[in-house]
Scaffold this active site. Structure first.
Site, PDB file in Angstrom:
ATOM      1  N   ASP A 284      -3.107  -1.030  -3.946  1.00  0.00           N
ATOM      2  CA  ASP A 284      -3.416  -0.203  -2.774  1.00  0.00           C
ATOM      3  C   ASP A 284      -4.838   0.340  -2.848  1.00  0.00           C
ATOM      4  O   ASP A 284      -5.506   0.505  -1.832  1.00  0.00           O
ATOM      5  CB  ASP A 284      -2.419   0.956  -2.670  1.00  0.00           C
ATOM      6  CG  ASP A 284      -1.022   0.423  -2.421  1.00  0.00           C
ATOM      7  OD1 ASP A 284      -0.806  -0.209  -1.364  1.00  0.00           O
ATOM      8  OD2 ASP A 284      -0.161   0.564  -3.306  1.00  0.00           O
TER       9      ASP A 284
ATOM     10  N   THR B  53      -0.337  -9.273   0.050  1.00  0.00           N
ATOM     11  CA  THR B  53      -1.342 -10.174  -0.549  1.00  0.00           C
ATOM     12  C   THR B  53      -0.668 -11.091  -1.567  1.00  0.00           C
ATOM     13  O   THR B  53      -0.891 -12.298  -1.590  1.00  0.00           O
ATOM     14  CB  THR B  53      -2.475  -9.367  -1.203  1.00  0.00           C
ATOM     15  OG1 THR B  53      -2.932  -8.377  -0.280  1.00  0.00           O
ATOM     16  CG2 THR B  53      -3.625 -10.263  -1.602  1.00  0.00           C
TER      17      THR B  53
ATOM     18  N   LYS C 160      -9.968  -2.485  -0.431  1.00  0.00           N
ATOM     19  CA  LYS C 160      -9.176  -1.764  -1.434  1.00  0.00           C
ATOM     20  C   LYS C 160     -10.065  -1.174  -2.540  1.00  0.00           C
ATOM     21  O   LYS C 160      -9.625  -0.339  -3.316  1.00  0.00           O
ATOM     22  CB  LYS C 160      -8.131  -2.698  -2.063  1.00  0.00           C
ATOM     23  CG  LYS C 160      -7.156  -3.336  -1.075  1.00  0.00           C
ATOM     24  CD  LYS C 160      -6.243  -2.311  -0.473  1.00  0.00           C
ATOM     25  CE  LYS C 160      -5.185  -2.916   0.416  1.00  0.00           C
ATOM     26  NZ  LYS C 160      -4.178  -3.711  -0.289  1.00  0.00           N
TER      27      LYS C 160
ATOM     28  N   GLU D  31       6.607  -3.812 -11.382  1.00  0.00           N
ATOM     29  CA  GLU D  31       5.230  -4.316 -11.447  1.00  0.00           C
ATOM     30  C   GLU D  31       4.542  -3.865 -12.721  1.00  0.00           C
ATOM     31  O   GLU D  31       3.850  -4.639 -13.378  1.00  0.00           O
ATOM     32  CB  GLU D  31       4.419  -3.837 -10.235  1.00  0.00           C
ATOM     33  CG  GLU D  31       4.783  -4.510  -8.937  1.00  0.00           C
ATOM     34  CD  GLU D  31       4.064  -3.911  -7.757  1.00  0.00           C
ATOM     35  OE1 GLU D  31       3.710  -2.712  -7.792  1.00  0.00           O
ATOM     36  OE2 GLU D  31       3.836  -4.649  -6.771  1.00  0.00           O
TER      37      GLU D  31
ATOM     38  N   LYS E  57      -1.016   1.609  -7.218  1.00  0.00           N
ATOM     39  CA  LYS E  57      -0.076   0.625  -6.714  1.00  0.00           C
ATOM     40  C   LYS E  57       1.207   1.330  -6.320  1.00  0.00           C
ATOM     41  O   LYS E  57       1.415   2.496  -6.638  1.00  0.00           O
ATOM     42  CB  LYS E  57       0.217  -0.442  -7.780  1.00  0.00           C
ATOM     43  CG  LYS E  57      -0.911  -1.474  -7.900  1.00  0.00           C
ATOM     44  CD  LYS E  57      -0.650  -2.503  -9.000  1.00  0.00           C
ATOM     45  CE  LYS E  57       0.598  -3.305  -8.733  1.00  0.00           C
ATOM     46  NZ  LYS E  57       0.599  -3.956  -7.403  1.00  0.00           N
TER      47      LYS E  57
HETATM   48  O1  DER Z   1       3.393  -2.071  -3.832  1.00  0.00           O
HETATM   49  C1  DER Z   1       2.470  -2.616  -4.437  1.00  0.00           C
HETATM   50  O2  DER Z   1       2.105  -2.267  -5.592  1.00  0.00           O
HETATM   51  C2  DER Z   1       1.677  -3.685  -3.739  1.00  0.00           C
HETATM   52  O3  DER Z   1       1.111  -4.579  -4.661  1.00  0.00           O
HETATM   53  C3  DER Z   1       0.581  -2.982  -2.969  1.00  0.00           C
HETATM   54  O4  DER Z   1      -0.070  -2.160  -3.839  1.00  0.00           O
HETATM   55  C4  DER Z   1      -0.400  -3.940  -2.315  1.00  0.00           C
HETATM   56  O5  DER Z   1       0.216  -4.374  -1.169  1.00  0.00           O
HETATM   57  P1  DER Z   1      -0.601  -5.165  -0.059  1.00  0.00           P
HETATM   58  O6  DER Z   1      -1.107  -6.420  -0.753  1.00  0.00           O
HETATM   59  O7  DER Z   1       0.434  -5.437   0.990  1.00  0.00           O
HETATM   60  O8  DER Z   1      -1.719  -4.277   0.402  1.00  0.00           O
END
Ligand code: DER
Length: 231
Positions: free
Chosen positions: A86, A31, A123, A105, A96
């Site tokens: 996630d 995303t 989500k 992050e 996450k």
């Molecule tokens: O790894 C992470 O923290 C990502 O931000 C994950 O949580 C979200 O990934 P996605 O946008 O591919 O679902």
């Protein structure tokens, strides 16, 4: 795909909160990838921002698209970080780390004045834990660290199988910081704050994927359109 279109819609909506002059944290995952794509288009049209990436993958993507980059050492305080998740709980607590970037992050999210989460509506959950909780650990004494994690989780009312994350080719996954990830299938986390605190006390645990009191805005894209939730 319809799912990618929803992610891109959420990412596009996040751009409404980006202003020239901002120092941005750039998230990781599919995303956030859409966000960096769309941000690069605005930069090409004259938007003046600088980005601090939360992973080598995001850094490479942003660099290839011409988004001006900086390090967190150059800008220890950021205006805004845009990142995926996630799972998004009722109080904006997050899981996450699905993409393995949770340590950088969380450091970047903590350095930002505001964190906006972008995601497809699936989500949003009533309770965290269906998605396995990523726990980043050092590669010394992992069997002993596993036992400590199990004990800490039990003290927070959780139990579940820990799985050492591997890459598709079967090799052990190693994070940008050179650590390993254990994914904890707790199934249901009734008290994320307590679990987060207990896990953070375990020697050898570098970080975990519970993001508590960090997200202040959530942008969800679903079949019925885009919803912006403020905490
Ligand atoms: O790894 C992470 O923290 C990502 O931000 C994950 O949580 C979200 O990934 P996605 O946008 O591919 O679902």
């Amino acid at each position: 795909s319809p799912a990618e279109a929803l992610k891109r819609e959420a990412a596009a909506r996040a751009l409404d909160y980006v202003r020239s002059g901002m120092k941005l944290g750039l998230g990781t995952g599919s995303t956030a990838k859409h966000f960096v794509d769309l941000l690069a288009q605005r930069v090409a049209q004259g938007l003046e921002v600088v980005g601090v990436p939360t992973s080598e993958a995001t850094r490479a993507q942003a660099e290839s698209l011409g988004v001006p980059l900086a390090t967190l050492d150059e800008h220890p305080v950021l205006d805004l970080v845009i990142d995926g998740a996630d799972e998004i709980g009722p109080d904006f607590s997050l899981i996450k780390g699905g993409g393995g970037a949770l340590l950088r992050e969380k450091i970047v999210a903590t350095a930002a004045q505001q964190m906006i989460v972008i995601a497809d509506a699936s989500k949003k959950v009533a309770r965290l834990g269906t998605f396995p909780l990523p726990i980043e650990v050092v590669d010394f004494g992992v069997a002993a660290i596993r036992r400590s994690i199990d004990k800490a989780a039990r003290a927070a009312g959780c139990q579940g199988l820990l799985t050492l994350r591997r890459r598709p080719d079967g090799h052990v996954f190693v994070t940008d910081q050179g650590h390993l990830i254990l994914d904890a299938a707790y199934l249901s986390i009734s008290d994320p704050a307590t679990l987060a605190a207990r896990l953070s006390e375990v020697p050898g645990v570098v970080e975990h994927g519970l993001f508590i009191n960090l997200a202040s805005r959530v942008i969800l894209a679903g079949a019925d359109g885009v919803t912006v939730l403020d905490r």
